[in-house]
Design an enzyme around this catalytic site. Sequence first.
Site, PDB file in Angstrom:
ATOM      1  N   LEU A  22     -36.038  80.033  86.203  1.00  5.08           N
ATOM      2  CA  LEU A  22     -36.087  79.333  84.915  1.00  5.08           C
ATOM      3  C   LEU A  22     -35.720  80.383  83.861  1.00  5.08           C
ATOM      4  CD1 LEU A  22     -39.425  77.263  85.044  1.00  5.08           C
ATOM      5  CD2 LEU A  22     -37.087  76.392  85.262  1.00  5.08           C
ATOM      6  N   ASP A  23     -35.022  79.974  82.813  1.00  8.11           N
ATOM      7  CA  ASP A  23     -34.736  80.915  81.719  1.00  8.11           C
ATOM      8  C   ASP A  23     -36.050  81.408  81.127  1.00  8.11           C
ATOM      9  OD1 ASP A  23     -32.104  80.107  82.056  1.00  8.11           O
ATOM     10  OD2 ASP A  23     -32.233  78.617  80.444  1.00  8.11           O
ATOM     11  N   ALA A  24     -36.013  82.583  80.512  1.00  6.10           N
ATOM     12  CA  ALA A  24     -37.233  83.120  79.886  1.00  6.10           C
ATOM     13  C   ALA A  24     -37.804  82.130  78.869  1.00  6.10           C
ATOM     14  CB  ALA A  24     -36.938  84.465  79.234  1.00  6.10           C
TER      15      ALA A  24
ATOM     16  N   ARG B 113     -29.398  73.222  79.340  1.00  6.96           N
ATOM     17  CA  ARG B 113     -29.013  73.634  77.975  1.00  6.96           C
ATOM     18  C   ARG B 113     -27.526  73.374  77.731  1.00  6.96           C
ATOM     19  NH1 ARG B 113     -33.312  76.870  75.970  1.00  6.96           N
ATOM     20  NH2 ARG B 113     -34.718  77.300  77.700  1.00  6.96           N
TER      21      ARG B 113
END
Length: 234
Positions: A101-103, A186
């Site tokens: 997962l992205d930060a 995103r």
Amino acid sequence: MRLAKFLAHAGVASRRAAEDIVREGRVTVGGEVVTDPARDVDETSRVAVDGRGLRGAEERTVYLVNKPRGVVSTAKDTHGRPTVVSLIRGERARLYPVGRLDADTTGLILLTNDGELANQLTHPKFQVPKTYVAEVTGGFVPEARLRQMREGVELEDGKTAPAQVRQVDAGVLQITIREGKKRQVRRMIEAIGRRVVSLRRVRFGPLGLGDLPPGKSRKLTPAEVERLRKTAKA
Ligand code: URA
């Protein structure tokens, strides 16, 4: 891989302590005692400690974590940021995140010491569904834009596969995808002219986040692990 490292990865002991265990003559490789910690071995080498085969030495475990924002989902971070692995205390096993997962993304991520299960769950062949809730800029999203996302949008690395997209509130989208392109959600939202304000993963295959608070984790029950394995074999 060096024998001592192999033992450490299997959760037997730290690498230093594993070297001592080898030198003490407690380790066999293919039935023969080996006292050299640098001996080259792999999964097929039949390594045993005190006569016990290593398959059973470390129980296979899976944790479900609610990742907070700012925590990275790699096993180590080169910038010293906290990692999802560090959220789990008191577990001897070496755990690895299942996918990324992205930060900035919050929510459900699995950690496991079962490399095979992790590989299967992230392999494109199995198309494990992942559900996200995204709050987007600009408020209410017209149906035509949602349809675009459902049917697939052009990204620089190719068109996205069909997705399920539902507007649960004005500007809040629930999106289920079965692929795992980098920053996919995103970029799908940018492709319809909006940006993500917040992104949370709420489901991974058969598992939901439930009411687990951010930063907390829980060990999956054997029944849940079984459901995950079935997902990875479907
Ligand atoms: N899609 C994204 O854009 N980010 C994530 O972290 C996961 C899916």
